[in-house]
Design a protein around this motif. Structure first.
Motif, short mmCIF file in Angstrom:
data_model
loop_
_atom_site.label_atom_id
_atom_site.label_comp_id
_atom_site.label_asym_id
_atom_site.label_seq_id
_atom_site.Cartn_x
_atom_site.Cartn_y
_atom_site.Cartn_z
N TRP A 255 0.81 -1.22 0.00
CA TRP A 255 0.00 0.00 0.00
C TRP A 255 0.84 1.27 0.00
O TRP A 255 0.33 2.36 0.24
N VAL B 28 2.33 4.64 -0.82
CA VAL B 28 1.96 5.75 -1.69
C VAL B 28 3.27 6.48 -2.00
O VAL B 28 3.75 7.28 -1.20
N ARG C 123 -4.96 7.15 -5.58
CA ARG C 123 -5.12 5.96 -4.75
C ARG C 123 -5.59 4.80 -5.62
O ARG C 123 -6.36 5.00 -6.57
N LEU D 132 -9.04 -1.67 1.49
CA LEU D 132 -8.09 -0.60 1.77
C LEU D 132 -7.86 -0.47 3.28
O LEU D 132 -8.79 -0.67 4.07
N TYR E 139 -3.24 3.11 8.56
CA TYR E 139 -2.07 3.00 7.67
C TYR E 139 -0.89 2.45 8.46
O TYR E 139 0.15 3.07 8.59
N TYR F 180 -5.66 4.86 4.73
CA TYR F 180 -5.13 4.96 3.36
C TYR F 180 -5.85 6.04 2.56
O TYR F 180 -5.33 6.52 1.56
N LEU F 181 -7.04 6.43 3.00
CA LEU F 181 -7.85 7.40 2.27
C LEU F 181 -7.69 8.82 2.82
O LEU F 181 -8.54 9.68 2.60
N THR G 136 -1.06 11.00 3.15
CA THR G 136 0.02 10.43 3.96
C THR G 136 0.84 11.57 4.57
O THR G 136 0.69 12.75 4.20
N SER H 293 -8.92 8.90 -7.41
CA SER H 293 -9.23 7.80 -6.49
C SER H 293 -10.68 7.40 -6.67
O SER H 293 -11.58 8.24 -6.58
N MET I 133 -12.22 9.81 -0.57
CA MET I 133 -11.16 10.16 0.37
C MET I 133 -11.64 11.25 1.33
O MET I 133 -12.66 11.90 1.09
#
Length: 887
Positions: free
Chosen positions: A109, A111, A141, A149, A153, A183-184, A187, A210, A214
């Motif tokens: 995962w 990014v 994403r 997902l 994270y 993850y949405l 980061t 995405s 998000m």
């Protein structure tokens, strides 16, 4: 293998043009302060974000598309006329050229995003400011089959194993690991990058790439972010449309198909989505090697906007602080005025005419969204305060131009399903308000009418709904389980209790009694009184004689009498990506193909169709005509590729933003999904394609999908949310096929659930055709049982190994009777599709293999002859030399 030489140039061009149009109409303008967009193509762009160099076209797995020749995001900008900072782009490609893998075998995962220190060391911001004063930030994403997902994270995530059981990599960038984020969200590295870009540049634009919603509150936290667009995926040429939207060549007209909230952890589904294991698993499955899992759909009917609009109406949430972008939201480069021009009711049917006028100075399309608010009685039938009823998209309207859009509906379309008392659809007495909205929350105009008495759609009262073959009644009481469901009663008084994480993780004895593991199957429960059917008869009929013949015509019995037991067994068991050839009735081998976003083969790289946008992009057009055109084009491509069955479209629901396959599904709303999916199916079916609409049903998460996932929910939500997405595919789209899901509904596997496959699909909806399993994967072998399935509504298995051993007791009258019924449905689909034209004498692939064998044999013989001749020549030459030496 199909006898096809590939797509014609004309078909490719038509498909690519259509895909680009869908992307253009599906892109959603989220923000546009001071009409910052469109941007002049004379503006030089600094394109930030690693995703700009490796954007997502959709997702991975069966819904993936071939991206190797597709127009990239950067190419789309260049093709629109923009110049971009190549130094910045090279910085990203040098950092990482490939996208991390997200699949069933392995998941990473990460990014990709450089650190601020790396930006500074390379002098990126100094270079960018010298290049121009404008920045475009791309946030991307991905998602895919087999994996949801991360809700956290980090390794604290609910989803920490791949479908194959290996460990998940959350990020190879250690400073991004953060259990406080999902993850949405941005980061840590992205947050730093966005912060720096918005500080250094006064004109910042954002592209959200995405499919899953998000958390986008940050778009409003920086004054320099002037505008933002959403592009959840693209077709082979779709990113051209993104460039055209940014430049103003296309006026965006897309609308969101999900509700975007500020905090995804506060949704009603959050605590009941993901990985939950029964503590008596071994007792349930009969083996400590097989683990039984479950998920509770505690929110009931209150999925997505249906919860947020209702909770706002009940005063239990602050809507503006909770929802950032409502379902159905989207801006334009122009302005429109909408009003209800007429509202006529007659005989239980209502016709609404809406006048739409372009009041701005730019040509564009608008969307007419019609919702309804039913009467709600505290403690009674659960009802959302806002419900999508229907929608339509206008033509392109010039400034000052108007169009009147007509939408009609029946009173029964406003009925709720009462699974507690009437056990039927009920149109309750009271006031109904029909609202014309710009999104689920913003009302533009409305009309109301009163229903004087309850209308109950059952045989004892007011008869079935007009679209049903028989009156609907409870079929899934056993799926309710021991779960507390969210209720509107007393302003959602039970919210905290209902939406808490599950505490009861033990399956009851009663539930275990219906659990559909192979260990619980007993053929005698189904085969009582069966008599051995006729097989191997010589009646002289062929499958070609059956095209257009009514399913119940006696002629089918004569055809079925010709089949042998071996033919039926092989056809039912060996159903992976084809239907086998049946010489007794001259039915040739058909070919099935993935995938929902473009025909593709897992076995033949050359057998591929055009990469279309994913379903979420098609839905965001809110254009039914485009959906139907896309379906027809899939059918056209199928004819050219020799493909007769399409494993798609996919119609599950965006129950959670964290579903790995949200790109492959249309929407959080069953009505939206039903309309768009139904149109796609209708288009493909008209071209003779068997559409295996999937995954039937309630396959709304990837986590544990192959563990016999027990899905607990109410009959009302099953019918009003999850089955509604499929219903139009059969009633309006006339689909000839369906693919069942891995999961169980309650404790009954969907593939052997007679309530689903017989009572609802066939009896209520009037379906006739093929019903296939999802992949007969060894991981799911302990509960996916074809022997039970063919007795409860299945017709064949998507076997990956040829089907050996999947059907037992073929000398039993019960088994042969079940096989015959399955073949009736399979052959009905074949007879009414392009598969009927396949030659049963010898499949093309066999001829190709034989031809190849002949060529190889000739080459070998030729080589041998040449070798012998050369040997003789050398021998003769040697003899001459010896003679010469002797002389």
């Amino acid at each position: 293998m199909t006898g096809s030489s590939g797509l014609s140039a004309a078909t490719k061009q038509t498909s690519q043009k259509l895909g680009e149009q869908i992307t253009g109409e599906g892109i959603v303008l989220l923000k546009n302060e001071g009409d910052a967009l469109p941007i002049s193509t004379s503006t030089k762009l600094n394109v930030f974000g690693w995703g700009s160099t490796n954007a997502t076209f959709g997702g991975t797995g069966s819904g993936s598309v071939d991206e190797t020749t597709a127009v990239s995001l950067m190419e789309g900008l260049h093709n629109a006329g923009f110049k971009t900072n190549e130094t910045l782009t090279k910085f990203y490609t040098d950092y990482r050229a490939d996208r991390p893998s997200v699949g069933m075998m392995s998941v990473d995962w990460t990014v990709p995003q450089p650190t601020i220190e790396q930006y500074d060391k390379a002098g990126i911001f100094e270079n960018a400011k010298e290049y121009s004063d404008t920045a475009l930030v791309v946030i991307s994403r991905s998602g895919g089959e087999g994996m949801d997902l991360p809700d956290k994270y980090s390794t604290e995530s609910n989803y920490n194993k791949t479908q194959q059981g290996s460990d998940v990599v959350y990020s190879t960038q250690k400073d991004d690991i953060d259990s406080s984020k999902s993850y949405l969200e941005l980061t840590n590295r992205e947050t730093q990058m966005v912060g720096r870009v918005t500080k250094e540049f006064s004109n910042v634009y954002v592209v959200i790439n995405s499919a899953s919603p998000m958390e986008l509150g940050w778009l409003d936290q920086y004054n320099s972010i002037k505008a933002a667009v959403w592009c959840g995926g693209a077709s082979a040429t779709g990113f051209n449309a993104l460039g055209d939207v940014l430049s103003g060549t296309i006026n965006p007209s897309g609308r969101l198909v999900d509700t975007y909230v500020y905090d995804l952890r506060s949704t009603p589904t959050f605590n009941n989505y993901g990985n939950f294991t029964y503590d008596n698993s071994t007792e349930i499955t009969g083996s400590d090697k097989n683990v039984a899992k479950f998920v509770n759909y505690v929110e009931g009917i209150y999925v997505g906007y249906k919860y947020y609009e209702t909770a706002a109406a009940e005063g239990t949430i602050d809507y503006d602080k909770t929802v950032q972008y409502p379902f159905g939201y989207g801006l334009s480069y122009t302005t429109f005025d909408q009003k209800i021009a007429s509202f006529d009711r007659s005989g239980g049917k209502t016709t609404v005419k809406v006048k739409v006028t372009n009041t701005g100075d730019t040509a564009g399309k608008d969307v007419v969204e019609l919702y309804f608010t039913p009467p709600y009685y505290n403690g009674g039938i659960e009802k959302a305060s806002t419900n999508l009823l229907d929608f339509a998209k206008t033509k392109e309207l010039k400034p000052g131009e108007s169009q009147t859009v007509t939408i009609s509906f029946n009173d029964e379309d406003l009925a709720s399903y009462d699974d507690q008392n009437a056990k039927a659809y009920v149109l309750e007495h009271g006031d109904y308000t029909i609202t014309l909205n710009s999104d689920s929350h913003t009302v533009l105009d409305s009309r109301s009418f009163t229903v004087g008495n309850d209308v109950i759609y059952d045989d004892a009262h007011d008869g079935k709904r007009s679209t049903d073959q028989v009156a609907a009644t409870n079929q899934f009481d056993d799926a309710r389980g021991d779960v507390t469901y969210l209720s509107r009663t007393d302003h959602f008084a039970n919210y905290d209790e209902a939406t808490a994480a599950p505490t009861n993780k033990t399956m009851s004895k009663d539930e275990m009694a219906v659990y559909t593991a192979k260990s619980t199957f007993d053929a005698s429960d189904y085969d009582k009184g069966a008599t051995m059917p006729t097989t191997g008869a010589k009646n002289g009929l062929t499958i070609q004689d059956m095209t257009g013949v009514d399913y119940n015509d006696a002629k089918w019995d004569k055809l079925l009498d010709q089949l042998t037991v071996d033919e039926m067994t092989d056809a039912v068991a060996d159903g992976g990506f084809h239907m086998i050839s049946l010489k007794s009735i001259n039915s040739g081998e058909s070919v099935d193909s993935d995938g929902p976003a473009g025909l593709s083969s897992n076995f033949n790289a050359s057998m591929k169709g055009t990469a279309f946008p994913p379903a979420v992009m098609i839905a965001s057009t809110w254009n039914k005509d485009l959906a139907k055109q896309r379906g027809k084009q899939v059918g056209v491509e199928g004819k050219e590729l020799g493909i007769t069955g399409w494993y798609g479209p996919a119609m599950n629901i965006h129950r959670s933003a964290f579903s790995g396959r949200n790109f492959e599904y249309y929407s959080e709303d069953g009505t939206m999904s039903g309309f768009m999916g139904g149109e796609e199916v209708a288009g493909a079916t008209e071209e003779g394609m068997m559409t295996y609409v999937k995954h039937f049903a309630l396959n709304d998460q990837e986590t544990n999908r192959t563990n016999g996932l027990c899905t607990w929910t109410t009959e009302q939500s099953i019918r009003e949310i999850y089955l509604k997405a499929f219903e139009r595919a059969f009633k309006d789209g006339k689909s000839l096929a369906v693919m069942t899901s891995f999961n169980s509904i309650g404790a009954r596997w969907a593939g052997s659930n007679s309530s689903l496959l017989q009572s609802v699909l066939r009896d209520e909806w009037g379906f006739h055709g093929a019903v296939e399993t999802d992949a007969m994967d060894p991981l799911a072998d302990f509960y996916m049982d074809l022997n039970r399935g063919i007795r409860t509504g299945l017709t064949h298995g998507l076997s990956m190994t040829g089907g050996d051993g999947l059907i037992a007791n073929t000398d039993s009258a019960g088994t042969v009777t079940a096989l015959r019924k399955a073949m009736h449905d399979n052959l009905y689909a074949v007879a009414n599709s392009t598969a009927v034209h396949k030659d049963a004498s010898m499949p093309v692939w066999a001829k190709a293999v034989i031809a190849a064998d002949v060529v190889i044999a000739l080459l070998l013989v030729g080589s041998e002859v040449l070798a012998v001749m050369r040997y003789r020549e050398r021998k003769q030459a040697a003899a001459v030399t010896v003679n010469q030496i002797g002389q």
